[in-house]
Enzyme design. Structure first.
Site, PDB file in Angstrom:
ATOM      1  N   ASP A   1      -4.272  -8.504  -9.884  1.00  0.00           N
ATOM      2  CA  ASP A   1      -3.697  -7.200  -9.563  1.00  0.00           C
ATOM      3  C   ASP A   1      -2.537  -6.972 -10.528  1.00  0.00           C
ATOM      4  O   ASP A   1      -1.488  -7.602 -10.412  1.00  0.00           O
ATOM      5  CB  ASP A   1      -3.212  -7.212  -8.103  1.00  0.00           C
ATOM      6  CG  ASP A   1      -2.517  -5.911  -7.695  1.00  0.00           C
ATOM      7  OD1 ASP A   1      -2.350  -5.017  -8.542  1.00  0.00           O
ATOM      8  OD2 ASP A   1      -2.138  -5.806  -6.499  1.00  0.00           O
TER       9      ASP A   1
ATOM     10  N   LYS B   1       1.799   3.311 -11.267  1.00  0.00           N
ATOM     11  CA  LYS B   1       2.969   2.511 -11.605  1.00  0.00           C
ATOM     12  C   LYS B   1       3.259   2.538 -13.106  1.00  0.00           C
ATOM     13  O   LYS B   1       4.398   2.519 -13.499  1.00  0.00           O
ATOM     14  CB  LYS B   1       2.787   1.051 -11.152  1.00  0.00           C
ATOM     15  CG  LYS B   1       2.476   0.897  -9.667  1.00  0.00           C
ATOM     16  CD  LYS B   1       3.701   0.878  -8.789  1.00  0.00           C
ATOM     17  CE  LYS B   1       3.415   0.999  -7.298  1.00  0.00           C
ATOM     18  NZ  LYS B   1       2.380   0.129  -6.779  1.00  0.00           N
TER      19      LYS B   1
ATOM     20  N   TRP C   1       2.071  -7.317  -1.564  1.00  0.00           N
ATOM     21  CA  TRP C   1       0.758  -6.828  -1.984  1.00  0.00           C
ATOM     22  C   TRP C   1      -0.258  -7.953  -2.023  1.00  0.00           C
ATOM     23  O   TRP C   1      -1.409  -7.783  -1.642  1.00  0.00           O
ATOM     24  CB  TRP C   1       0.848  -6.126  -3.348  1.00  0.00           C
ATOM     25  CG  TRP C   1       1.697  -4.888  -3.285  1.00  0.00           C
ATOM     26  CD1 TRP C   1       2.890  -4.673  -3.922  1.00  0.00           C
ATOM     27  CD2 TRP C   1       1.448  -3.701  -2.514  1.00  0.00           C
ATOM     28  NE1 TRP C   1       3.383  -3.439  -3.602  1.00  0.00           N
ATOM     29  CE2 TRP C   1       2.524  -2.822  -2.744  1.00  0.00           C
ATOM     30  CE3 TRP C   1       0.414  -3.304  -1.655  1.00  0.00           C
ATOM     31  CZ2 TRP C   1       2.598  -1.558  -2.152  1.00  0.00           C
ATOM     32  CZ3 TRP C   1       0.489  -2.049  -1.060  1.00  0.00           C
ATOM     33  CH2 TRP C   1       1.572  -1.195  -1.307  1.00  0.00           C
TER      34      TRP C   1
END
Ligand SMILES: *Cc1c(COP(=O)(O)O)cnc(C)c1O
Length: 356
Positions: free
Chosen positions: A169, A193, A102
């Site tokens: 993030d 998530k 990511w």
């Protein structure tokens, strides 16, 4: 029968959140209307949005500190683009830590805006550790990092010190542990998530860092526009925001982030202790960087795979296959995962040891 869901995302949410959100689809706030059919400008929904934004700041201990919470769309992936759009100056530069798939996706997007310095990378060892002791250029417009690497099961335990704005993030560990969140200037997280269903992205931004890039930003990608419109620039994802609010309320009632952190530590210890003790298994991530959210592990002997897979499936476990880039297993043990479910997995691991 409800399964023990170890999926990395979309993931398990508290059972009471499933029940309350299901009820709101039939009859929201006793209005005789479904949450899916009400106007986002209605009094009832504006109250949902306001409370959700407030509660985010309260749970992160950021109230009255110059931050705004936004519920946007486009996933964490769109933030990869919005961050440089809003923060990187024309002819400016940005610094990134490359700690996983990511993170490298975020780097790729930033490169089309200007100079992008990768301060350190653990790609050489398939991202199995968190790089440390790197230097962050003090003339960069911001530093970007990923707090928890969902795929590889590593987590930053200690964040670097820097005077430039810090962007993080936190998609897969937001609200899971106590941090000094005021050290960050932008925190973002896809809801699916650890907070709610897919469809909304949480962005927490310190207002004073905005408006300095000198770029003309399309309205939909401009944080200042979203702040001015109180996170309702266009129709927000009503159901995703409502369900996220229910999860935030559940977390607050539980005692907030300090209380869930304690539970998360116990849950992770239970599983890592078994991985370390059981001679059939070994962990994938460097010990000191192990994630408390995504636990990655492998079988030492691939011949045991068939038996193990059969056993956990019979135990009603779902979603523990590892990501294709890592292999093995990944047990995601987010906030809503009860310790009882982790015990079921640990018992299966012990039983495998007895059987082979
Ligand atoms: C899942 C994930 C993303 C991507 O999120 P989307 O909402 O699907 O765009 C980004 N970063 C991290 C750390 C993730 O776990």
């Amino acid at each position: 029968m409800k399964k023990h869901n170890f999926s990395a995302g979309p993931c398990i949410l508290p059972q009471e959140v499933f029940e309350k959100s299901a009820q709101a689809i039939l009859n929201f706030n006793n209005s005789g209307l479904s949450i899916l059919e009400i106007s986002h400008r209605s009094k009832d929904f504006v109250a949902v949005m306001d409370e959700a934004r407030e509660l985010v700041l309260e749970l992160l201990d950021l109230k009255g500190k110059g931050y705004q919470a936004l519920f946007l769309q486009g996933g964490a992936s769109l933030e990869f683009l919005m961050i440089p759009y809003n923060l990187m100056k024309e002819n400016g530069k940005a610094a990134y830590l490359d700690s996983g798939t990511w993170a490298s996706g975020a780097i790729k997007q930033a490169k089309s805006f200007g100079e992008t310095v990768v301060v350190a990378s653990s790609k050489d060892e398939n991202y199995s550790y968190i790089p440390k002791n790197y230097e962050i250029p003090s003339d960069a417009d911001y530093f970007h990092c990923t707090s928890n690497n969902t795929i590889f099961g590593t987590q930053i335990k200690s964040f670097p010190q820097t005077d430039i704005p810090v962007v993080c993030d936190m998609s897969s560990d937001i609200f899971s542990r106590v941090l000094d969140f005021s050290k960050f200037d932008i925190i973002y997280a896809g809801a699916q998530k650890n907070m709610g269903p897919a469809g909304t992205t949480l962005v927490v931004v310190k207002e004073e860092i905005l408006g300095k890039s000198g770029r003309t930003i399309p309205n939909m990608l401009d944080y200042q526009q979203h702040i001015a419109k109180e996170s309702m620039y266009n129709t927000p994802p009503v159901f995703a925001v409502y369900t996220s609010l229910l999860t935030l309320q559940w977390l607050k009632n539980l005692g907030g982030v300090p209380a869930i952190e304690k539970l998360n530590n116990e849950k992770a210890a239970l599983l890592y202790n078994e991985i370390d003790r059981n001679p059939l298994f070994k962990g994938v991530a460097a010990t000191e960087d192990r994630s408390n959210m995504n636990v990655t592990f492998v079988l030492n002997n691939p011949e045991h795979q068939e038996t193990f897979d059969k056993m956990w499936k019979e135990a009603n476990i779902s979603g523990i296959n590892g990501h294709r880039s890592v292999g093995g297993y990944r047990a995601s043990i987010y906030n809503a995962m009860p310790i009882e479910s982790i015990q079921v997995l640990v018992d299966v691991m012990k039983k495998l040891e007895e059987n082979v």
